[in-house]
Design a protein around this motif. Structure first.
Motif, PDB file in Angstrom:
ATOM      1  N   GLY A  55     -56.196  -8.684 -31.479  1.00 48.50           N
ATOM      2  CA  GLY A  55     -56.395  -7.373 -30.877  1.00 48.50           C
ATOM      3  C   GLY A  55     -56.608  -7.372 -29.377  1.00 48.50           C
ATOM      4  O   GLY A  55     -56.805  -6.309 -28.790  1.00 48.50           O
ATOM      5  N   VAL A  56     -56.570  -8.545 -28.743  1.00 50.79           N
ATOM      6  CA  VAL A  56     -56.808  -8.649 -27.302  1.00 50.79           C
ATOM      7  C   VAL A  56     -55.506  -8.999 -26.585  1.00 50.79           C
ATOM      8  O   VAL A  56     -54.844  -9.989 -26.921  1.00 50.79           O
ATOM      9  CB  VAL A  56     -57.868  -9.712 -26.979  1.00 50.79           C
ATOM     10  N   ARG A  57     -55.160  -8.180 -25.608  1.00 48.99           N
ATOM     11  CA  ARG A  57     -54.012  -8.470 -24.752  1.00 48.99           C
ATOM     12  C   ARG A  57     -54.508  -9.205 -23.506  1.00 48.99           C
ATOM     13  O   ARG A  57     -55.392  -8.712 -22.798  1.00 48.99           O
ATOM     14  CB  ARG A  57     -53.297  -7.188 -24.321  1.00 48.99           C
ATOM     15  N   ARG A  58     -53.940 -10.348 -23.254  1.00 46.68           N
ATOM     16  CA  ARG A  58     -54.251 -11.114 -22.042  1.00 46.68           C
ATOM     17  C   ARG A  58     -53.021 -11.087 -21.151  1.00 46.68           C
ATOM     18  O   ARG A  58     -51.916 -11.433 -21.581  1.00 46.68           O
ATOM     19  CB  ARG A  58     -54.630 -12.547 -22.407  1.00 46.68           C
ATOM     20  N   LEU A  59     -53.207 -10.645 -19.914  1.00 44.82           N
ATOM     21  CA  LEU A  59     -52.101 -10.512 -18.968  1.00 44.82           C
ATOM     22  C   LEU A  59     -52.463 -11.262 -17.699  1.00 44.82           C
ATOM     23  O   LEU A  59     -53.556 -11.087 -17.161  1.00 44.82           O
ATOM     24  CB  LEU A  59     -51.824  -9.036 -18.667  1.00 44.82           C
TER      25      LEU A  59
END
Length: 225
Positions: A69-73
């Motif tokens: 559920g975590v977007r890392r950009l």
């Protein structure tokens, strides 16, 4: 049996009444701070609404991940722009697609995280305006969030999750920013346009760290009807 005089009884009732009023006010105040989405309706989102803009010459998995559920950009200062014809700064951003708006009251909500060391990076914005390219840019400098590179919005945001709400009233020309339910900024927008929300990392024109990263979860879009 304890006997209480009429005077004491009335006094106790008065204190109880005042206490209830105070408690009710606290609940109302806390509710107003905590529930910024009151009066709004959540807009359904699917993965197709999350368009990732990243340097055009590298694979997506080298600048973006989506796990638990975590977007890392993340992006580097010497990365290419998001398309070969662009002269803009490097970015890896979520562009909320399919929900562009030109009027009404809209709200972005998401939980953000900026690791220590990221500086000179836009982590959230409303793209589009009558005057200029953006309505609002929220940029991290040395752990502090600023409106563009000017007004201080919030301090000491490194290495912790924070809840970001951006409310844009297009018809009244107002935009407000809340961090963890507390209003941190309010100002005029830059006129109507083709408007949409973005979050991630987008390098500022100057004074940027070599490596920039932000993480996002529980992103929601709301509209007031």
């Amino acid at each position: 049996m304890v006997v209480i005089s009429t005077k004491c009884y009335n006094l106790l009732i008065s204190f109880a009444f005042v206490g209830l009023i105070l408690l009710e006010n606290i609940v109302v105040l806390n509710g107003a701070i905590a529930d910024l989405t009151y009066g709004f309706v959540a807009v359904p989102l699917t993965e197709s609404n999350f368009e990732i803009q990243k340097p055009y010459d590298v694979p997506l998995e080298q600048r973006h991940s989506f796990e638990n559920g975590v977007r890392r950009l993340w992006v580097y200062a010497d990365d290419k722009p998001h398309n070969p014809s662009s002269r803009t700064q490097p970015r890896t951003e979520v562009r909320i697609k399919g929900l562009d708006y030109t009027s009404g009251v809209w709200q972005f909500e998401g939980y953000g995280f900026v690791p220590n060391g990221t500086s000179g990076a836009t982590v959230a914005q409303i793209h589009g305006a009558s005057h200029g390219a953006t309505t609002i840019i929220l940029r991290i400098y040395n752990g502090d969030m600023k409106y563009y590179n000017r007004d201080l919005v919030a301090k000491n945001l490194y290495d912790k999750w924070f809840r970001l709400n951006i409310i844009h009233d297009v018809d009244r020309g107002n935009v407000a920013v809340f961090i963890d339910g507390i209003k941190k900024f309010q100002g005029k927008d830059k006129g109507p346009g083709d408007l949409y929300f973005k979050c991630g990392v987008y390098a500022a024109p100057a004074n940027i760290s070599y490596y920039m990263e932000s993480r996002w979860k529980d992103i929601k879009i709301y509209k007031k009807y």
